[in-house]
Motif scaffolding. Structure first.
Motif, mmCIF file in Angstrom:
data_model
loop_
_atom_site.group_PDB
_atom_site.id
_atom_site.type_symbol
_atom_site.label_atom_id
_atom_site.label_comp_id
_atom_site.label_asym_id
_atom_site.label_seq_id
_atom_site.Cartn_x
_atom_site.Cartn_y
_atom_site.Cartn_z
ATOM 1 N N GLY A 90 93.128 56.451 39.845
ATOM 2 C CA GLY A 90 94.049 55.545 39.174
ATOM 3 C C GLY A 90 94.553 54.421 40.052
ATOM 4 O O GLY A 90 95.463 53.688 39.657
ATOM 5 N N ALA A 91 93.983 54.267 41.250
ATOM 6 C CA ALA A 91 94.482 53.285 42.212
ATOM 7 C C ALA A 91 94.009 51.879 41.872
ATOM 8 O O ALA A 91 92.971 51.668 41.234
ATOM 9 N N SER A 92 94.787 50.896 42.322
ATOM 10 C CA SER A 92 94.422 49.484 42.196
ATOM 11 C C SER A 92 94.545 48.828 43.558
ATOM 12 O O SER A 92 95.307 49.276 44.413
ATOM 13 N N GLY A 93 93.776 47.741 43.727
ATOM 14 C CA GLY A 93 93.833 47.039 45.005
ATOM 15 C C GLY A 93 92.556 46.300 45.310
ATOM 16 O O GLY A 93 91.903 45.744 44.412
ATOM 17 N N ASP A 94 92.172 46.362 46.568
ATOM 18 C CA ASP A 94 91.099 45.504 47.063
ATOM 19 C C ASP A 94 90.371 46.216 48.190
ATOM 20 O O ASP A 94 91.002 46.817 49.073
ATOM 21 N N VAL A 95 89.040 46.198 48.161
ATOM 22 C CA VAL A 95 88.207 46.752 49.229
ATOM 23 C C VAL A 95 87.163 45.704 49.588
ATOM 24 O O VAL A 95 86.498 45.154 48.700
ATOM 25 N N ALA A 96 87.003 45.410 50.876
ATOM 26 C CA ALA A 96 86.041 44.392 51.281
ATOM 27 C C ALA A 96 85.470 44.711 52.654
ATOM 28 O O ALA A 96 86.179 45.213 53.532
ATOM 29 N N ASP A 124 83.612 43.470 59.670
ATOM 30 C CA ASP A 124 85.053 43.469 59.505
ATOM 31 C C ASP A 124 85.347 43.803 58.050
ATOM 32 O O ASP A 124 84.515 43.567 57.165
ATOM 33 N N GLY A 125 86.514 44.355 57.797
ATOM 34 C CA GLY A 125 86.823 44.694 56.417
ATOM 35 C C GLY A 125 88.248 45.156 56.250
ATOM 36 O O GLY A 125 89.067 45.109 57.183
ATOM 37 N N ARG A 126 88.552 45.626 55.042
ATOM 38 C CA ARG A 126 89.900 46.094 54.750
ATOM 39 C C ARG A 126 89.867 47.006 53.533
ATOM 40 O O ARG A 126 88.962 46.952 52.698
ATOM 41 N N ILE A 127 90.890 47.848 53.459
ATOM 42 C CA ILE A 127 91.132 48.685 52.285
ATOM 43 C C ILE A 127 92.618 48.578 51.964
ATOM 44 O O ILE A 127 93.467 48.935 52.784
ATOM 45 N N ASN A 128 92.944 48.054 50.795
ATOM 46 C CA ASN A 128 94.332 47.979 50.331
ATOM 47 C C ASN A 128 94.384 48.597 48.939
ATOM 48 O O ASN A 128 93.936 47.988 47.960
ATOM 49 N N LEU A 129 94.886 49.821 48.846
ATOM 50 C CA LEU A 129 94.925 50.539 47.579
ATOM 51 C C LEU A 129 96.299 51.160 47.374
ATOM 52 O O LEU A 129 96.908 51.665 48.324
ATOM 53 N N SER A 130 96.774 51.156 46.147
ATOM 54 C CA SER A 130 98.034 51.818 45.828
ATOM 55 C C SER A 130 97.959 52.399 44.432
ATOM 56 O O SER A 130 97.217 51.917 43.573
ATOM 57 N N GLY A 131 98.726 53.455 44.220
ATOM 58 C CA GLY A 131 98.754 54.102 42.916
ATOM 59 C C GLY A 131 99.520 55.404 43.000
ATOM 60 O O GLY A 131 100.049 55.777 44.050
ATOM 61 N N ALA A 132 99.568 56.111 41.880
ATOM 62 C CA ALA A 132 100.260 57.391 41.816
ATOM 63 C C ALA A 132 99.235 58.510 41.732
ATOM 64 O O ALA A 132 98.176 58.360 41.109
ATOM 65 N N ARG A 139 100.972 55.626 53.311
ATOM 66 C CA ARG A 139 102.322 56.060 52.935
ATOM 67 C C ARG A 139 102.257 56.890 51.665
ATOM 68 O O ARG A 139 101.663 56.473 50.673
ATOM 69 N N ILE A 140 102.866 58.095 51.706
ATOM 70 C CA ILE A 140 102.895 58.994 50.558
ATOM 71 C C ILE A 140 104.358 59.331 50.270
ATOM 72 O O ILE A 140 105.014 59.992 51.068
ATOM 73 N N ASP A 141 104.843 58.860 49.145
ATOM 74 C CA ASP A 141 106.232 59.123 48.762
ATOM 75 C C ASP A 141 106.267 60.395 47.918
ATOM 76 O O ASP A 141 106.081 60.369 46.700
ATOM 77 N N GLY A 142 106.514 61.536 48.589
ATOM 78 C CA GLY A 142 106.549 62.821 47.917
ATOM 79 C C GLY A 142 107.855 63.094 47.213
ATOM 80 O O GLY A 142 108.021 64.167 46.620
ATOM 81 N N ALA A 143 108.808 62.143 47.258
ATOM 82 C CA ALA A 143 110.040 62.314 46.502
ATOM 83 C C ALA A 143 109.781 62.140 45.011
ATOM 84 O O ALA A 143 110.614 62.493 44.184
ATOM 85 N N LYS A 144 108.615 61.576 44.672
ATOM 86 C CA LYS A 144 108.215 61.398 43.278
ATOM 87 C C LYS A 144 107.035 62.327 42.984
ATOM 88 O O LYS A 144 106.279 62.684 43.865
ATOM 89 N N ASN A 145 106.886 62.692 41.733
ATOM 90 C CA ASN A 145 105.750 63.522 41.324
ATOM 91 C C ASN A 145 105.224 62.997 39.991
ATOM 92 O O ASN A 145 105.901 63.106 38.981
ATOM 93 N N PRO A 146 104.004 62.383 39.976
ATOM 94 C CA PRO A 146 103.067 62.253 41.098
ATOM 95 C C PRO A 146 103.589 61.299 42.168
ATOM 96 O O PRO A 146 104.445 60.456 41.899
#
Length: 670
Positions: A488-494, A470-478, A431-438
């Protein structure tokens, strides 16, 4: 007696007869009226009403009919307003104009047909609404614009200027009856939306600007704008509004993204393309049916719709590829196309920048192309894409792919995103919220059932069962690009794996465990059993810190610690192998992995290795056999607690990493 009959007729019949006689007399008068004597008064009247010079230079004639009048003028000159670039709105050898009379009462000019001989036209539109073809003194008043149905010319030239839209075109028109049903030829040069444009083609002899009920108007065009080239043939029913289009088209260019300033459709950056299909337009709805062609090395087909009726235009459709080539994905994330992809479409020059593996200074490789926020906000979209097979995958064995792309009020979502990877799949949402910058960017992806043998193709020849990942990528940031978002992202990679076997990797582990290489050489290929593996990272503002980095086999356990910096794109890891048996000739020492993503480096820690080497040298001076004592591995390695390892890998730590992972998971729930 005849006199008595006339006297006996009703009064209304007498009045009707008188009216008919009056009309007949008026018709005779108009037919023989010397209209040319009114040429001077007409010239002065039109000049006064419009505020610019109007002149019929040679002869004026008028024909009156039941619905209107036909004005015939030999030699006509109508000046443009003083602010216009071209001196004349129209200058022609002859003109024939059909005019509706009743609308003139309300000062509305309706011209069903306009015929011009060898005209030159100067059309210009200004940002404040002023236009040269308005007939009032206030040329910004749309009520003074005449309504024209059909235009017929036998040659001439047209200039069209709209500076604020980047439009400056000149067209030369010629007429030749030998061209059959398309006798009118044209050539256009200039700029459109700021890009160079050239075009040529043929049309019917009557341009239907607004002609309800008329047969479709035939048209052929061969145009080039920027790096795009269009060939089309078909019909148009309303030329002024480009409505009622039915045409077949062929379109080529360097990237679909370059069509945005030309068409206003926010398409992604792509490899060079060649597309064809059937185009229709009804009102505000554009439709492409039977779309087919190529995007670089990949085929593409489907149907698309672009609706401009709402406040925000909407793009919808379904696209599919039988075979999608990985080299064509680079432009989607800001990388230039590879040389193979850039040269795949015949007749399209490759873009000026192509790459094999494009790297920036310092060995950095993450894409830095900025998000185009204008395009994200320019329209809404709902497009589904599927690829039956993916080829040229190199390191990552992708099998197939599918994605639903939605764009709504500047928010872009790829949901669901479903990729076949190594016999398993990678699924989730971005998901990319382009209504904000960044932009606020969130990625939540799950890896399920990936076969280790597919990740390491050499293992496929051993016939061994090698387990699954098996694994996952959960990252979020601006961010405003892939690079600064990850930085600048934070989250979890496994990534985790259970029990399996592999044989051809034994030489790799033997070099790490020392004396096992001797056993390998003496006893042949011996299967090594994988008990479990887990690679899990907490990501805090671009810094990936190893939470659980363990690989447990039957003959050694490998533990790793360290970090990967997504902002600097650097690696800093230490791997400690711990054999599970006593081996001779082992110089076991921690391994160091460093460098950058683009130029990683590996080696051993010098101090432990030097210590063992000096010990062997000292003992060797006493007795050469004693030197072996310094290389004996006592085998401290124990089986790891696989259940605990996998449990730890699945549990992000608290703080920014856990919060970032939670926000990323929310991407699918919005």
């Amino acid at each position: 007696m005849a006199t008595n009959v006339l006297h006996n007729r009703p009064l209304w019949l007498k009045l009707l007869a008188a009216f008919v006689l009056l009309l007949a007399a008026l018709a005779v008068l108009l037919a023989f009226f010397p209209w040319d004597t009114l040429r001077g008064p007409v010239n002065r009247y039109v000049s006064e009403k419009t505020g610019r010079k109007f002149e019929i230079t040679r002869r004026l004639d008028v024909g009156i009919g039941l619905r209107g009048a036909t004005v015939k003028a030999d030699g006509i000159e109508f000046a443009n307003p003083s602010w216009a670039r071209d001196p004349y709105l129209v200058k022609a050898e002859r003109a024939e104009i059909d005019i509706r009379l009743w609308p003139l009462i309300t000062q509305k000019v309706v011209i069903p047909r306009l015929t011009l001989s060898s005209p030159t036209l100067g059309l210009q539109l200004e940002p404040d609404g002023r236009r040269t073809w308005a007939l009032g003194k206030d040329t910004s008043d749309p009520g003074t614009v005449p309504v024209i149905g059909l235009i017929q010319v036998d040659g001439g030239a047209v200039d069209f200027l709209v500076r604020h839209l980047g439009v400056d075109l000149h067209a030369d028109v010629s007429y030749d009856t030998s061209r059959g049903t398309l006798p009118l030829g044209y050539r256009i040069k200039g700029r459109y939306k700021g890009q160079p444009l050239s075009a040529e083609g043929r049309t019917g002899d009557v341009l239907q600007l607004r002609a309800a009920g008329q047969p479709p108007f035939p048209l052929e065009i061969d145009a080039a704008a920027g790096h795009a080239r269009l060939k089309a043939s078909g019909t148009v029913t309303d030329f002024a509004g480009l409505d009622g289009i039915e045409a077949k088209f062929d379109l080529k260019g360097q990237t679909l993204g370059a069509l945005f300033p030309l068409l206003g459709i926010a398409l992604p950056e792509t490899s060079p393309y060649a597309l064809s299909g059937d185009l229709r337009k009804r009102g505000k709805l554009w439709e492409v049916a039977g779309l087919k062609g190529r995007l670089g090395l990949s085929d593409i087909a489907g149907d698309m719709r672009f609706d401009k009726a709402g406040q925000v235009p909407h793009l919808a459709g379904e696209l599919r590829s039988r075979v999608m080539d990985m080299d064509d994905l680079g432009p989607l994330i800001g990388l230039p196309p590879t040389e193979r992809s850039a040269k795949a479409v015949e007749g399209v020059a490759p873009p000026p920048t192509i790459t094999q593996v494009k790297r920036r200074a310092g060995g950095k490789v993450l894409p830095t192309a900025p998000l185009d926020f204008e395009r994200l906000r320019a329209m809404n979209a709902d497009v589904k894409y599927t690829a039956q097979r993916i080829q040229n995958v190199r390191e990552i064995p992708l099998d197939r792919g599918g994605v639903q792309v939605k764009l709504n009020n500047g928010v872009l979502t790829l949901d669901p995103l479903d990729l076949g990877v190594g016999g398993g799949k990678l699924a989730g949402a971005i998901r990319i919220d382009g209504a904000k910058n960044p932009a606020d960017i969130r990625a939540s992806l799950d890896l399920r059932g990936v076969q280790l043998a597919r990740l390491f193709p050499k293992l496929e020849t051993t016939g061994n069962s090698v387990g699954r990942l098996d694994g996952r990528i959960n990252l979020s940031g601006a961010g405003s690009s892939v690079a600064n978002w990850l930085g600048g992202a934070s989250g979890d990679v496994a990534v985790i794996s259970g029990r399996g076997q592999f044989g051809n990797l034994l030489p790799v582990f033997a070099t790490l465990v020392g004396g096992d290489i001797i056993k390998f050489l003496l006893r042949g290929d011996r299967n090594v059993e994988l008990r479990c593996a887990a690679l899990a990272f907490d990501v805090d503002k671009g810094l990936m810190t190893g939470r659980t980095l363990v690989l447990d086999t039957t003959n050694a356990v490998f533990y790793a610690t360290g970090q990967a910096n997504l902002a600097a794109e650097t690696l800093d890891f230490v791997i400690r192998p711990e054999p599970k048996s006593k081996n001779i000739l082992s110089l076991r020492t921690p391994l160091v992995v460093g460098g950058t993503f683009g130029s990683p480096s590996g080696g051993v820690k010098v101090a432990p290795l030097a210590g063992r080497g000096l010990a062997a040298l000292a003992l060797g001076t006493v007795n050469p056999l004693l030197a072996l004592a310094a290389t004996i591995e006592t085998g401290p390695g124990q089986d790891s607690d696989c259940k605990g390892v996998l449990s730890d890998a699945n549990r992000p730590t608290a703080g920014a990493a856990a919060q970032g992972a939670a926000r990323a998971k929310g991407a699918r729930q919005r």
